[in-house]
Design an enzyme around this catalytic site. Structure first.
Site, PDB file in Angstrom:
ATOM      1  N   LYS A  73       0.844  -1.196   0.000  1.00 21.46           N
ATOM      2  CA  LYS A  73       0.000   0.000   0.000  1.00 21.46           C
ATOM      3  C   LYS A  73       0.880   1.247   0.000  1.00 21.46           C
ATOM      4  O   LYS A  73       1.856   1.316   0.771  1.00 21.46           O
ATOM      5  CB  LYS A  73      -0.903  -0.032   1.242  1.00 21.46           C
ATOM      6  CG  LYS A  73      -1.936   1.089   1.301  1.00 21.46           C
ATOM      7  CD  LYS A  73      -2.820   0.937   2.551  1.00 21.46           C
ATOM      8  CE  LYS A  73      -3.907   1.986   2.639  1.00 21.46           C
ATOM      9  NZ  LYS A  73      -4.756   1.851   3.827  1.00 21.46           N
ATOM     10  N   SER A 148      -9.779   1.690   3.061  1.00 24.45           N
ATOM     11  CA  SER A 148      -8.986   2.447   2.132  1.00 24.45           C
ATOM     12  C   SER A 148      -7.921   1.649   1.373  1.00 24.45           C
ATOM     13  O   SER A 148      -7.372   2.152   0.404  1.00 24.45           O
ATOM     14  CB  SER A 148      -8.267   3.568   2.896  1.00 24.45           C
ATOM     15  OG  SER A 148      -7.359   3.012   3.845  1.00 24.45           O
ATOM     16  N   SER A 172      -9.755  -0.596   7.338  1.00 20.32           N
ATOM     17  CA  SER A 172      -9.259  -0.537   5.957  1.00 20.32           C
ATOM     18  C   SER A 172      -8.545  -1.767   5.432  1.00 20.32           C
ATOM     19  O   SER A 172      -8.186  -1.815   4.259  1.00 20.32           O
ATOM     20  CB  SER A 172      -8.338   0.662   5.782  1.00 20.32           C
ATOM     21  OG  SER A 172      -9.109   1.835   5.703  1.00 20.32           O
TER      22      SER A 172
HETATM   23  N1  GLN Z   1     -12.909   3.906   6.508  1.00 18.83           N
HETATM   24  C1  GLN Z   1     -12.343   4.396   7.724  1.00 18.83           C
HETATM   25  C2  GLN Z   1     -11.996   5.851   7.571  1.00 18.83           C
HETATM   26  O1  GLN Z   1     -12.318   6.370   6.569  1.00 18.83           O
HETATM   27  C3  GLN Z   1     -11.144   3.590   8.093  1.00 18.83           C
HETATM   28  C4  GLN Z   1      -9.945   3.967   7.343  1.00 18.83           C
HETATM   29  C5  GLN Z   1      -8.782   3.111   7.659  1.00 18.83           C
HETATM   30  O2  GLN Z   1      -8.895   2.094   8.320  1.00 18.83           O
HETATM   31  N2  GLN Z   1      -7.634   3.572   7.221  1.00 18.83           N
HETATM   32  O3  GLN Z   1     -11.425   6.466   8.409  1.00 18.83           O
END
Ligand code: GLN
Length: 473
Positions: A73, A148, A172
């Site tokens: 990532k 994400s 995420s």
């Molecule tokens: N979807 C969550 C957010 O937008 C989690 C994001 C993540 O785990 N990086 O913050």
């Protein structure tokens, strides 16, 4: 699901395939699937690293992840490579050093073939907030891969690499794993070093693997885990041999079901799939008990106060002065800050910075930030109580399967709600895994989540391994 590293390794060790040949075919495949937009950059030169692994294989000195083809990532630093965090503001930023996880993987002879796409600064649940275009879900390209870490999940699901690293601040890793039909493991906070990971919300962030089997995820976790002098939040707890523990019997395992997660707002197909797995665990001799997570309704508000507060502080450093995008033709310092940030950040990141700054501001700090910290403690206590009676807690990973592009971008709250079952693990710092359990009526993958006690990854891996081995799709 693509073949596993575990099987591939046998072919590699008996000389049926060479690492170089395999890496080249992965690179070719990743290029041919460029329309998925899973990778932001492919490392053409990774064939050379593969050749060196072949030399070690012949000499019998190759490491425990020899030849594993990996995507990373793009929020994790690899020395000399671009590190964009999916953001225009870091479009041309080159990482000056390797993250600890990169060093550890390379020590075991993996081959990293590229950086994967993501929501900007890991803020999002669909990968639609990447500055470099959305990722398509390989299971249905009209749908999001989750986020994400959507690029990493899609890359593994489409077999563009064998394993990918993601990060999980509120879900995420697990949510995109569920949407794409692969295994995604979020370790305990502090199990894996964050050195070299660009910070989003430092008291939540954790790095973990996406894989096509529970075994592969366990194997990678063994390599990633353990103390690091360069990250003081990284725990000294000994690292078990996860792979040798996951085949244990689930007989006698105490599985908790939180009713709150199986009632409101769950797609029928998701619920039925989860219930089938509960039955199968019960038939194998696991005991099933109801547990209560009374503060579940407060997890999303608490998370979005605390995570945005931390983010607003972490993202102060992108000021156009030291690195990253700098606005042109500015007259004075403040204008440089404002314009660099206005031009560099996308809409979701701006929303979070505003929200985070607000909840930390004098006059609101006590009402929001401090209150949310107290709620965080209550949520942690809910889990401590539940784990007195059970060994794992089983929930759906997400309330629905993958949604369509554009379905939730106009309503941030709807987007935030797709993390309803995942964020509590980050608030409490406990480990969680998403394992595929079938498809819904539209052939979209469904994920089941298992949560465990802090530093007891082996228990959720064991239960996940059972589910993977016994599920009938
Ligand atoms: N979807 C969550 C957010 O937008 C989690 C994001 C993540 O785990 N990086 O913050």
């Amino acid at each position: 699901m693509p073949d596993t590293y575990q099987n591939f390794r046998k072919r590699l060790l008996n000389g049926e395939v060479t690492c170089k040949g395999v890496v080249e075919s992965y690179l070719k495949k990743a290029k041919s699937k460029a329309d998925l937009n899973a990778f932001l950059e492919l490392f053409e030169e990774s064939g050379e690293a593969a050749e060196q692994v072949d030399v070690k294989l012949r000499a019998g000195t190759a490491g425990k992840l020899a030849g594993m083809v990996i995507g990373v990532k793009d929020i994790i630093g690899i020395k000399g490579k671009r590190l964009t965090c999916g953001s225009r503001i870091l479009k041309n930023f080159i990482s000056p050093y390797d993250a600890t996880v990169i060093e550890r993987l390379r020590r075991e002879d993996v081959v990293i073939i590229g950086k994967t796409n993501m929501d900007e600064f890991a803020m999002g649940s669909s990968t639609e907030y990447s500055s470099f275009g959305p990722v398509l879900n390989p299971a249905d390209t009209s749908r999001v891969p989750g986020g994400s870490s959507g690029g990493s999940a899609a890359a593994v699901a489409a077999d563009l690499c064998q394993v990918a690293l993601g990060t999980d601040t509120g879900g995420s890793i697990r949510q995109p794993a569920s949407f794409c039909g692969v295994v995604g493991l979020k370790p305990t906070y502090g199990r894996v070093s964050r050195y070299g990971l660009v910070a989003f919300a430092s008291s939540f962030d954790v790095i973990g693997p996406f894989a096509s089997s529970v075994y592969d995820a366990a194997l990678v976790l063994e390599v990633l885990s353990g103390p690091d002098d360069r990250d003081s939040t990284c725990a000294a707890a000994p690292v078990p041999s996860y792979t040798s523990l996951i085949d244990r019997d689930v007989k006698g395992l105490r599985v908790g079901i939180a009713q709150e997660t199986l009632t409101s707002g769950i797609a029928d197909d998701v619920r039925q799939s989860i219930e089938k797995q509960i039955d199968s665990l019960r038939s194998a001799g696991a005991s099933i008990a109801e547990v209560s997570l009374p503060h579940l309704d407060y997890t999303i508000p608490a998370y979005y106060i605390l995570a945005t507060a931390e983010a607003s502080s972490n993202l102060e450093r992108y000021d156009g002065a030291r690195y990253g995008h700098r606005a042109k033709e500015v007259q004075e310092l403040e204008e440089m800050y404002v314009r660099s940030r206005t031009e560099g950040f996308g809409p979701e990141v701006k929303r979070r910075i505003m929200l985070g700054t607000f909840v930390l501001s004098a006059g609101y700090y006590d009402a929001y930030y401090r209150k949310a910290q107290k709620v965080r403690r209550l949520i942690k206590e809910d889990f401590d109580n539940a784990f007195k009676d059970v060994d794992v807690i089983l929930t759906p990973t997400a309330p629905t399967t993958a949604f369509r592009f554009g379905e939730k971008t106009s309503d941030p709250l709807q987007m935030y709600l797709s993390d309803i079952f995942t964020v509590s693990a980050n608030l409490a710092g406990i480990p969680g895994i998403s394992v595929p359990v079938g498809k819904d009526s539209e052939s979209l993958p469904i994920g089941l989540q298992l949560l465990g006690r802090q530093f007891e990854e082996e228990t959720i891996l064991t239960a996940a391994n059972f589910i993977e081995k016994t599920r009938k799709n």
